[in-house]
Design a protein around this motif. Structure first.
Motif, PDB file in Angstrom:
ATOM      1  N   GLN A   1      40.940  31.445  42.648  1.00  0.00           N
ATOM      2  CA  GLN A   1      42.545  31.268  42.289  1.00  0.00           C
ATOM      3  C   GLN A   1      42.558  31.191  40.724  1.00  0.00           C
ATOM      4  O   GLN A   1      41.640  30.658  39.968  1.00  0.00           O
ATOM      5  CB  GLN A   1      42.662  30.113  42.659  1.00  0.00           C
TER       6      GLN A   1
ATOM      7  N   TYR B   1      38.268  38.925  34.849  1.00  0.00           N
ATOM      8  CA  TYR B   1      39.452  39.467  35.090  1.00  0.00           C
ATOM      9  C   TYR B   1      39.802  40.619  33.881  1.00  0.00           C
ATOM     10  O   TYR B   1      39.904  40.047  32.543  1.00  0.00           O
ATOM     11  CB  TYR B   1      40.455  38.553  35.326  1.00  0.00           C
TER      12      TYR B   1
ATOM     13  N   SER C   1      43.774  40.731  36.899  1.00  0.00           N
ATOM     14  CA  SER C   1      43.507  41.703  37.935  1.00  0.00           C
ATOM     15  C   SER C   1      41.764  41.377  38.131  1.00  0.00           C
ATOM     16  O   SER C   1      41.113  41.413  37.070  1.00  0.00           O
ATOM     17  CB  SER C   1      43.515  42.926  37.559  1.00  0.00           C
ATOM     18  N   SER C   2      41.278  41.310  39.210  1.00  0.00           N
ATOM     19  CA  SER C   2      39.878  41.301  39.517  1.00  0.00           C
ATOM     20  C   SER C   2      39.354  42.748  39.593  1.00  0.00           C
ATOM     21  O   SER C   2      38.148  42.891  39.633  1.00  0.00           O
ATOM     22  CB  SER C   2      39.716  40.790  41.145  1.00  0.00           C
TER      23      SER C   2
ATOM     24  N   TYR D   1      40.916  46.965  40.476  1.00  0.00           N
ATOM     25  CA  TYR D   1      40.829  47.885  41.838  1.00  0.00           C
ATOM     26  C   TYR D   1      40.625  49.276  41.308  1.00  0.00           C
ATOM     27  O   TYR D   1      41.541  49.808  40.690  1.00  0.00           O
ATOM     28  CB  TYR D   1      42.265  47.868  42.589  1.00  0.00           C
TER      29      TYR D   1
ATOM     30  N   TYR E   1      48.167  46.295  40.433  1.00  0.00           N
ATOM     31  CA  TYR E   1      46.778  46.176  40.132  1.00  0.00           C
ATOM     32  C   TYR E   1      46.389  44.934  39.996  1.00  0.00           C
ATOM     33  O   TYR E   1      45.249  44.441  39.665  1.00  0.00           O
ATOM     34  CB  TYR E   1      46.752  47.081  38.828  1.00  0.00           C
ATOM     35  N   TYR E   2      47.336  44.006  39.820  1.00  0.00           N
ATOM     36  CA  TYR E   2      47.389  42.595  39.308  1.00  0.00           C
ATOM     37  C   TYR E   2      47.408  41.655  40.539  1.00  0.00           C
ATOM     38  O   TYR E   2      48.209  41.847  41.436  1.00  0.00           O
ATOM     39  CB  TYR E   2      48.255  42.137  38.312  1.00  0.00           C
ATOM     40  N   ASP E   3      46.285  40.723  40.422  1.00  0.00           N
ATOM     41  CA  ASP E   3      46.619  39.606  41.460  1.00  0.00           C
ATOM     42  C   ASP E   3      47.155  38.370  41.202  1.00  0.00           C
ATOM     43  O   ASP E   3      47.828  37.622  42.276  1.00  0.00           O
ATOM     44  CB  ASP E   3      44.940  39.241  41.808  1.00  0.00           C
ATOM     45  N   TYR E   4      47.362  38.054  40.050  1.00  0.00           N
ATOM     46  CA  TYR E   4      47.943  36.787  39.475  1.00  0.00           C
ATOM     47  C   TYR E   4      48.757  36.967  38.442  1.00  0.00           C
ATOM     48  O   TYR E   4      48.650  37.812  37.438  1.00  0.00           O
ATOM     49  CB  TYR E   4      46.756  35.680  39.085  1.00  0.00           C
ATOM     50  N   TRP E   5      50.127  36.032  38.446  1.00  0.00           N
ATOM     51  CA  TRP E   5      51.124  36.179  37.364  1.00  0.00           C
ATOM     52  C   TRP E   5      51.332  34.599  37.004  1.00  0.00           C
ATOM     53  O   TRP E   5      51.447  33.949  37.683  1.00  0.00           O
ATOM     54  CB  TRP E   5      52.181  36.818  38.134  1.00  0.00           C
TER      55      TRP E   5
END
Length: 126
Positions: free
Chosen positions: A1, A32, A99-100, A102, A112-116
């Motif tokens: 996280q 990231y 982003s991890s 992709y 493309y992004y996991d967290y904001w």
């Protein structure tokens, strides 16, 4: 996280500058890719810029190329957005994203992004 917190927004006159910061939690920050997006009132998010995990590769939207500069300090878990020659049309809420990575997704897309982060308001007066 990963948790992201943006700071540095505010009100500036046209032609002025602002520097946004995005501080990230988590010990794996350096793994990231990081990006900045902006959202205009009543519209969806728009890609602004991306930086690779090492900082060696960047990708800018045409609308900000030559005026905005992204950088990152992995030791401080922070990514920066230096915005110069600001225009009234740059007025928006600016959010950073992590982003991890992709392989098959477009780094300029939100997918493309996991967290904001929550975003910070930038207002440029004419």
């Amino acid at each position: 996280q990963v948790q992201l917190v943006e700071t540095g927004g505010g009100l500036v006159q046209a032609g002025g500058s602002l520097r946004l910061s995005c501080a990230a939690s988590g010990r794996t920050y350096s793994s990231y890719d990081m990006g900045w997006f902006r959202q205009f009132p009543g519209k969806g998010r728009e890609f602004v810029v991306r930086i690779s995990r090492s900082g060696g590769s960047t990708d800018y939207a045409n609308s900000v190329k030559g005026r905005f500069t992204i950088s990152r300090d992995n030791a401080k878990n922070t990514v920066y957005l230096q915005m110069n020659s600001l225009k009234p049309e740059d007025t928006a809420v600016y959010s950073c994203a992590a982003s991890s990575g992709y392989y098959l997704r477009d780094p300029q897309s939100q997918a493309y992004y996991d967290y904001w982060g929550q975003g910070t308001q930038v207002t440029v007066s004419s």
